[in-house]
Design an enzyme around this catalytic site. Structure first.
Site, PDB file in Angstrom:
ATOM      1  N   GLU A 232      53.173 -33.005  -7.953  1.00 29.95           N
ATOM      2  CA  GLU A 232      53.349 -32.612  -9.504  1.00 29.95           C
ATOM      3  C   GLU A 232      54.007 -31.688  -9.505  1.00 29.95           C
ATOM      4  O   GLU A 232      52.338 -30.950 -10.471  1.00 29.95           O
ATOM      5  CB  GLU A 232      53.058 -33.841 -10.347  1.00 29.95           C
ATOM      6  CG  GLU A 232      53.828 -34.350 -11.154  1.00 29.95           C
ATOM      7  CD  GLU A 232      53.559 -33.823 -12.655  1.00 29.95           C
ATOM      8  OE1 GLU A 232      54.357 -33.079 -13.326  1.00 29.95           O
ATOM      9  OE2 GLU A 232      52.656 -33.944 -13.079  1.00 29.95           O
ATOM     10  N   CYS A 266      54.007 -31.623 -18.900  1.00 34.16           N
ATOM     11  CA  CYS A 266      54.595 -31.412 -17.879  1.00 34.16           C
ATOM     12  C   CYS A 266      56.475 -31.949 -18.111  1.00 34.16           C
ATOM     13  O   CYS A 266      57.563 -31.119 -18.140  1.00 34.16           O
ATOM     14  CB  CYS A 266      54.408 -31.982 -16.833  1.00 34.16           C
ATOM     15  SG  CYS A 266      52.986 -31.051 -16.111  1.00 34.16           S
TER      16      CYS A 266
END
Length: 458
Positions: A232, A266
Site C-alpha cells: 500500500e 495516504c
C-alpha cells in the site's frame, strides 16, 4: 545507527534506542518461526480469546498510548486517542469474524469432479514481515497484525525509525493477551536491513505501507525470493465536487479530508477538482474554513493542525509549494512555515497549477491542498486520473447518472460518494497503478496471507 524519538513539536530528541544487533534480529526471527507451530495447533476460539484480551489491554492504555503517538509524530491528541480505539475495534472485529472468513468451503456437488469430498481451505503461510509507516503508528500495524495472527500466522514488525516507542509497545502486546511467545516481534533495524529479513528462509511473506521507492525495493526482493507481497503505497487522491452536490457540506468535508492527521494520510483528499459552475463558491468557502484552523501544540485539545512529523517531510512540502509558486500557481492561503520551534507548516491552498508543476503529479504529505477547475464531467475525470497513483477518491454529486459514471471511470481502489475517504475494517483497502497491489482489511485482506488449499477425496 541510533533509532530515536524526535518530538516534531519541539524538534528535540526525547529518547534514543539502540537498534537490534544481527544476532538479536536472528533470534527474534527464530522466535516468530517457532511460534508458527503453536499457532497452527491453536483454534480460532483460542486465538479469539487472546486477541480480545490484547484489545482490552490496549483499550485500557488508550490515553497514554495516544499521548505517546502525539509526542512521536505530532498528530492532535484527540486523533491519536481515536487511532488507538480504532485499532481496538479492528482487533475485536477479527476476533469475532475470522472463523467465518476462513471457514472451509465445500463444493456442493463433489461428484462433478469425481470426488466424494471436494473443498477449499485457508491455511496460514507462516512468518509475515510488516514494514510499517509512522503516520498511523498503531492502526497501520494492527490492521495487518490482527487478521494475520487470527489466521494463524506470526508477525515481524519493522516500524518507521521515528516511532520506536510505538514499535516497542507493540512488541509484547499480543503476548500480554495470551498468544504464544514470539507470535509478534518488533525488529529495531534500519531500512537497509529489510532485504536481509525478507530473504530469510523462515520468512514467508511481506507487507509494506509506505513510499513508492520503498515499495519497489520490497517488491523486488520478495519477487527475487518468490514470496508473497502486499503493498500500500502513496496516493494523490482526487476529491471531486459537481454542481448537483451539497457545496457547503463538500467544502467542510474537504477541509477535514485534507488536514486530518496533519495532512499526512495516504488516502486523504489532496487534489480538489471542482466543476467551473460551482468553483468560486467552493473555493471561497474552502479557503475560509482552512484559514480558521487552529495550528499549534498537538497535545492541546483545541489544536486542529500540529506539526509535520519529520523535518525532511516539511522540507519536501516547502519544495513542492515553491516549485508551484515559481511556475505561476496562485497561493490562495498559507504557503509558508511559522516562526518558532518544531516542523510546522501552515494550512495551504494552491490554485491555477500549470501542468508541469510537481504538485500535479506528486503527493503532498502535509496540510497543502490543490484546487483544479473542471469544465465538465469528462474534464474532471481527466484531471482525476492524470496522476500515476490510484489509491482512493471521492465525488460529490446527487445525480444518479453522474454517480454511476464516476464510480465506473475513476482509476482508484475506492470511490466514496458524498463523503471523505476512510479505512474501515469491514471494507477492503488498497490501490492500483503506483499505489500498490493487494488488499488489506475485510475478508479479502485476511486471506492475502493464507494458502488457499484445494482438498479432493475419491
Amino acid at each position: 545507527m541510533a533509532i530515536a524519538t524526535v518530538n516534531p513539536t519541539t524538534g528535540k530528541t526525547e529518547m534514543i534506542i539502540e537498534p537490534h544487533s544481527a544476532a538479536e534480529v536472528d533470534d527474534r526471527i527464530g522466535q516468530a518461526h517457532a511460534a508458527v507451530a503453536k499457532l497452527r495447533e491453536s483454534t480460532f476460539e483460542e486465538r479469539s480469546s487472546w486477541m480480545r484480551a490484547a484489545a482490552d489491554f490496549l483499550e485500557d492504555q488508550a490515553a497514554g498510548v495516544g499521548e505517546l503517538i502525539t509526542i512521536e509524530m505530532g498528530k492532535p491528541i484527540a486523533q491519536s486517542v481515536a487511532e488507538v480505539h480504532k485499532a481496538v475495534k479492528a482487533m475485536r472485529f477479527y476476533a469475532e469474524h475470522s472463523a467465518h472468513f476462513l471457514a472451509d468451503s465445500p463444493l456442493e456437488d463433489p461428484a462433478k469432479v469425481g470426488a466424494s469430498v471436494a473443498m477449499s481451505r485457508y491455511e496460514p503461510l507462516g512468518v509475515v514481515l510488516a514494514v510499517m509507516p509512522w503516520n498511523y503508528p498503531i492502526w497501520q500495524v494492527i490492521r495487518f497484525a490482527a487478521p494475520a495472527l487470527m489466521a494463524g500466522n506470526s508477525g515481524l514488525l519493522k516500524h518507521a525509525s521515528n516511532v520506536p516507542q510505538a514499535a516497542m509497545l507493540l512488541d509484547d502486546l499480543f503476548e500480554r493477551g495470551g498468544f504464544p511467545k514470539g507470535s509478534f516481534r518488533t525488529l529495531l533495524i534500519g531500512g537497509a536491513e529489510v532485504a536481509r529479513v525478507i530473504s530469510d528462509e523462515r520468512v514467508a511473506a511481506v507487507t509494506l505501507t509506505g513510499s513508492e521507492p520503498a515499495g519497489r525495493s520490497v517488491a523486488a526482493t520478495a519477487g527475487e525470493h518468490l514470496k508473497k507481497a502486499v503493498l500500500e503505497l502513496g496516493g494523490s487522491d482526487p476529491f471531486i465536487v459537481l454542481p448537483s452536490g451539497d457545496i457547503r457540506a463538500a467544502a467542510a468535508t474537504a477541509v477535514a479530508a485534507r488536514i486530518n492527521n496533519n495532512g499526512q494520510a495516504c488516502i486523504a483528499g489532496k487534489r480538489f477538482i471542482v466543476h467551473t459552475d460551482v468553483y468560486d463558491e467552493f473555493a471561497q468557502e474552502f479557503v475560509r474554513l482552512m484559514s480558521e484552523l487552529v495550528v499549534g501544540d498537538p497535545l492541546l485539545p483545541e489544536t486542529q493542525v500540529g506539526p509535520v512529523a519529520t523535518e525532511q517531510g516539511r522540507n519536501d512540502l516547502i519544495q513542492l509549494v515553491e516549485d508551484a509558486r515559481k511556475k505561476g500557481a496562485s497561493i490562495l492561503l498559507g504557503g509558508s512555515q511559522p516562526e518558532g520551534p518544531g516542523w510546522f507548516y501552515l494550512p495551504t491552498v494552491i490554485a491555477d497549477l500549470p501542468d508541469d508543476a510537481r504538485l500535479v503529479q506528486e503527493e503532498a504529505f502535509g496540510p497543502v491542498a490543490s484546487l483544479y477547475r473542471a469544465v465538465d464531467d469528462d474534464d474532471a475525470l481527466r484531471i482525476a486520473n492524470q496522476t500515476s497513483f490510484g489509491l482512493a477518491s471521492a465525488v460529490w454529486t446527487n445525480d444518479p447518472e453522474q454517480e454511476a459514471l464516476f464510480v465506473r471511470e475513476l482509476d482508484a481502489g475506492a470511490v466514496f460518494v458524498n463523503g471523505m475517504t476512510v479505512s474501515y475494517q469491514e471494507l477492503p483497502f488498497g490501490g492500483i497503478k503506483r499505489s500498490g497491489f493487494g488488499r488489506e482489511l475485510a475478508e479479502v485482506g485476511q486471506r492475502e496471507f493464507c494458502n488457499l488449499k484445494t482438498i479432493w477425496k475419491a
